[in-house]
Enzyme design. Structure first.
Site, PDB file in Angstrom:
ATOM      1  N   GLY A 148       0.829  -1.212   0.000  1.00  0.00           N
ATOM      2  CA  GLY A 148       0.000   0.000   0.000  1.00  0.00           C
ATOM      3  C   GLY A 148       0.859   1.257   0.000  1.00  0.00           C
ATOM      4  N   SER A 149       0.345   2.270   0.686  1.00  0.00           N
ATOM      5  CA  SER A 149       0.918   3.621   0.581  1.00  0.00           C
ATOM      6  C   SER A 149       2.387   3.737   0.977  1.00  0.00           C
ATOM      7  CB  SER A 149       0.105   4.570   1.437  1.00  0.00           C
ATOM      8  OG  SER A 149      -1.250   4.488   1.083  1.00  0.00           O
TER       9      SER A 149
END
Lengths: 593, 123
Positions: free
Chosen positions: A301-302
């Site tokens: 993810g981020s």
């Protein structure tokens, strides 16, 4: 003297036959009789001399042997002394397998003597009675099994390996004939379930079957010197305790964590939960034996926005003053890329990072281009398996072919699955001044660690540190803000793949942090698998709510241990950055209005 | 004369033999002793080895933490209680609570005053 005696004895008693023939007539032509006699004596003399020679030689031989033995005893006595005990100051006790210790010398794995019970069934008089008696002191074995073994026709049968001292004593007390003990050595792990994923375990014959025990099997067998790992058992304990707490709070199915020294690449703690007892690896579930930290590959993810931003800044694609309009979701083929919490305005690069904007990050990656992204991720070691001293190393899941859509999704952490270890190594390489670190599980001398190849410039590294600090001071990672230790980090929340689509309610929440950000020493990475939202988190189970508090606790507890002095929160470090953001944001908003 | 020489040789031989025998016995005894010492050392080394493992086991961080919690009235020092030397006020400098000169409050104010400012800057 001896010769004279021989001569006398040879000449005096004359042979009677010759003496009788001699006197009356001189048939020999007047030659003296003594001459003939002398001939006989001479022959005898020769024989005598030969015998003498033989005797002398054998005596000489005997004496020289004795002489040699004297020299041998006098000068070479050391050879036969029993030199059994060794000076242990330079190594360890000879046990057939060297110890494994942590960086402070605490024993993590050692070999201890035990007794194993075996029987010669031919010498056992009453197998049934013996089995019944044995079963009372050996709770693991049943009387029927023991009876069958003792009644067999063989002359050797193992009854039980590695008895406890108490069982050993109890069996001795039974006094059953035909039972014998074999002295054996067995591997012990005093810290049990704290380090099994790193240290590994051994089989019943002490061959390494996992972890360091397997990868350093030859070394451990050949050496008596303890093998020092980079692990610090105290930090390992803190890491696994905080992981366990998070897993418990959020009813997660597991978690992993890594704490790495950013300059030497030494892994001071690496945990994967659930864990297992290395003394009973067979009893552990496959899930518990799985090393999530090095073998698992997850979409992060981020967290990948750190890599995308670092790449864009380092390649000069963007500067901190630039930004992107994030109002429009990005549509590509049948996908739409949106923001988790849309701001619906123009965002500067620090804002994109701070608010974790997918749209802004995708724009950045597209401006840099696919080849630049590939090269950058490769240099960070995210496209090939981690280079670590463990047999359990996961292959990253890399898209093939690498299309434009992949470049987009990878920029914010989907479509490329890597291990927590790789993430920790990559982030360490970015925040330490921009040189690649090689993660290791062996203790290193900091003076002897050469700097790795440069990945990003010193300035970009400084900028990334400020941006990460910004996330913790003002952005999504505020819960990781350990007072006084200048934590900087990035949250990451990724939906898990369920079959061919992403699950709505199963995610992996992570947080990666470095501290202290003015001069980073450690990178902490924590990931929690499938956390469920709680009332306290207002229905959120994102990295900022789940993993960031764990990182906060870890930093708060670890920093005093490793001698990091707390400092002023140093917001001066990001103050400048904030002013710049506000300025450029205002300017752009005015311009766009 | 000759007999005397022979006698001397025989005497010397027997004395040597006796001495050698004596030394040999002593050496045997010493060797036995050293063997004993070596096996004692080995036993001790092995015992130390086992004790080291036990020591490591007893030093399990979770156990130490539990013991410390149970027996010690100590807690980890929060970061705001630690300040740099530069942040300490000079001894002569006037302080806010100058009126009270109880010795106990002196260090307390030294410690908490910068902590409060630290907290303030963080918010």
């Amino acid at each position: 003297m001896i010769r004279r005696y021989f001569v006398r004895s040879q000449t005096k008693p004359l042979p009677p036959a010759t003496a009788a023939e001699l006197p009356s007539f001189d048939l020999q032509g007047g030659r003296p009789v003594e001459l003939r006699l002398d001939g006989t004596a001479k022959q005898a003399l020769e024989t005598g001399r030969t015998r003498l020679l033989v005797a002398a030689v054998s005596f000489a031989l005997a004496f020289s042997l004795i002489g040699w033995r004297l020299i041998d005893l006098g000068l070479m006595t050391d050879r036969h002394e029993p030199s059994i005990a060794r000076d242990l100051s330079s190594g360890g006790l000879e046990t057939g397998r060297a110890d494994i210790v942590d960086r402070n010398g605490i024993v993590l794995a050692t070999t201890l003597p035990t007794a194993s019970l075996y029987a010669n069934p031919r010498h056992v008089r009453d197998p049934e009675a013996a089995a019944a008696q044995l079963a009372t002191v050996l709770p693991q074995a049943s009387a029927a099994q023991l009876g069958a073994k003792l009644a067999s026709e063989r002359s050797f049968v193992w009854l039980q390996r590695n008895l406890t001292p108490r069982q050993h004593d109890a069996v001795n007390r039974l006094g059953i004939p035909g039972l014998y003990f074999q002295r054996e050595r067995r591997r012990f792990y005093p810290h049990g379930a704290l380090t099994p994923h790193v240290v590994g375990f051994t089989g019943v014959d002490n061959q390494g079957l996992a972890g360091i025990e397997q990868s350093f099997d030859d070394v451990l067998r050949a050496s008596v010197k303890p093998l020092p790992l980079s692990l610090d058992i105290r930090i390992q304990h803190i890491l696994s305790e905080e992981l366990a707490r998070s897993i418990d709070t959020f009813s997660a199915i597991g978690g992993a964590g890594v704490v790495m020294d950013v300059t030497t690449g030494e892994i001071v703690a690496m945990a994967s939960l659930p864990s297992y007892d290395p003394a009973k690896p067979a009893a552990a579930a496959a899930e518990a034996r799985f090393n999530r930290a090095s073998l698992g590959a997850y979409e992060m993810g981020s967290i990948f926005k750190i890599f995308t931003t670092a790449m864009a800044l380092n390649e000069g694609v963007v500067t901190l003053r630039d930004g992107y309009d994030t109002r429009q979701p990005i549509r590509i083929s049948r996908f739409t890329i949106r923001d988790f919490k849309p701001k619906n305005r123009w965002l500067s690069i620090p804002e994109i990072f701070m608010y974790s904007s997918n749209i802004g990050t995708v724009h950045m990656a597209m401006d840099a281009g696919t080849p630049a992204q590939q090269t950058f991720l490769k240099r960070l070691g995210l496209l090939q398996p981690a280079n670590i001293e463990l047999p359990e190393v996961g292959q990253p899941i890399v898209p093939s072919p690498w299309r434009e859509i992949n470049t987009m999704t990878i920029s914010y952490g989907y479509g490329l699955a890597v291990s927590p270890l790789q993430v920790a190594g990559a982030v360490a390489s970015l925040v330490n001044g921009g040189t690649a670190v090689r993660p290791t599980l062996l203790k290193r001398d900091p003076a002897k660690v050469a700097k790795g190849p440069r990945i990003i410039s010193e300035e970009t590294s400084e900028t990334i540190r400020r941006l990460m600090r910004l996330v913790v001071a003002k952005g999504s990672g505020r819960k990781a803000n350990a007072e006084g230790y200048l934590v900087g980090g990035k949250t990451g929340t990724a939906d898990k793949l369920a079959g061919r689509r992403y699950a709505r309610n199963a995610r992996i929440s992570s947080f990666v942090a470095g501290f202290p950000m003015d001069k980073p020493r450690y990178v902490v990475f924590v990931t929690i698998d499938e956390p469920k939202p709680t009332k306290e988190t207002h229905g959120y189970a994102t990295g900022g709510w789940v993993a960031a508090p764990a990182v906060n606790n870890i930093v708060t507890r670890v920093a005093p241990l490793v001698g990091i002095a707390p400092r002023d929160n140093g917001n001066a470090m990001i103050e400048q950055l904030l002013v710049e953001i506000n300025k450029s944001a205002e300017g752009r908003q005015l311009a766009s209005n | 004369m000759r007999r005397f020489v022979i006698f001397c040789w025989i005497l010397a031989g027997s004395v040597t033999a006796l001495t050698l025998f004596q030394i040999k016995q002593e050496v045997l005894e010493l060797e036995h002793g050293i063997k004993q010492v070596h096996s004692d050392i080995l036993r001790d080394q092995e015992a130390i080895h086992v004790l080291e493992a036990e020591w490591s086991y007893l030093n399990h961080p979770a156990r130490i933490a539990a013991l410390a919690e149970h027996h010690l009235q100590l807690a980890p020092i929060p970061a705001e209680r630690i300040i740099g030397f530069a942040d300490l006020p000079f001894p002569g400098e006037p302080q806010e609570e100058e009126g009270k000169d109880e010795p106990a409050t002196g260090p307390a104010t030294l410690v908490t005053a910068p902590a409060a400012t630290l907290g303030a800057t963080n918010r």
